[in-house]
Design an enzyme around this catalytic site. Sequence first.
Site, mmCIF file in Angstrom:
data_model
loop_
_atom_site.group_PDB
_atom_site.id
_atom_site.type_symbol
_atom_site.label_atom_id
_atom_site.label_comp_id
_atom_site.label_asym_id
_atom_site.label_seq_id
_atom_site.Cartn_x
_atom_site.Cartn_y
_atom_site.Cartn_z
ATOM 1 N N ARG A 21 2.555 -8.252 -0.878
ATOM 2 C CA ARG A 21 1.577 -9.202 -1.433
ATOM 3 C C ARG A 21 2.098 -10.635 -1.397
ATOM 4 O O ARG A 21 1.369 -11.558 -1.038
ATOM 5 C CB ARG A 21 1.199 -8.812 -2.859
ATOM 6 N N ASN A 39 -2.007 -4.495 -5.776
ATOM 7 C CA ASN A 39 -1.588 -3.111 -5.621
ATOM 8 C C ASN A 39 -2.649 -2.207 -6.231
ATOM 9 O O ASN A 39 -3.248 -2.544 -7.256
ATOM 10 C CB ASN A 39 -0.257 -2.859 -6.338
#
Length: 91
Positions: A21, A39
Amino acid sequence: MTKELCMRCYISGRVQGVWFRASAKKLAEQLMISGWARNLADGRVEVFACGKEDKLEEFYTWLQKGPLNARVDVCTRENLPWKDYISFDVL
């Protein structure tokens, strides 16, 4: 003129705990893409990204590989209508 649009991607494999990320955010900012990455409980990463079509193509190509320590098994993509986001966030 390049068309602006958004895409939603789901990335599975070894994609959590490998800076996926944060790396996506860094590249998105370089490409002037807005949106977010988060997530999911099932181990995947979900990415929602908006920007110019050519920049999104470059970003999607990267999402299919991910950062150095990631292993991407599957990366699905759905194109969506343009939505004006201000930044790219890690959720």
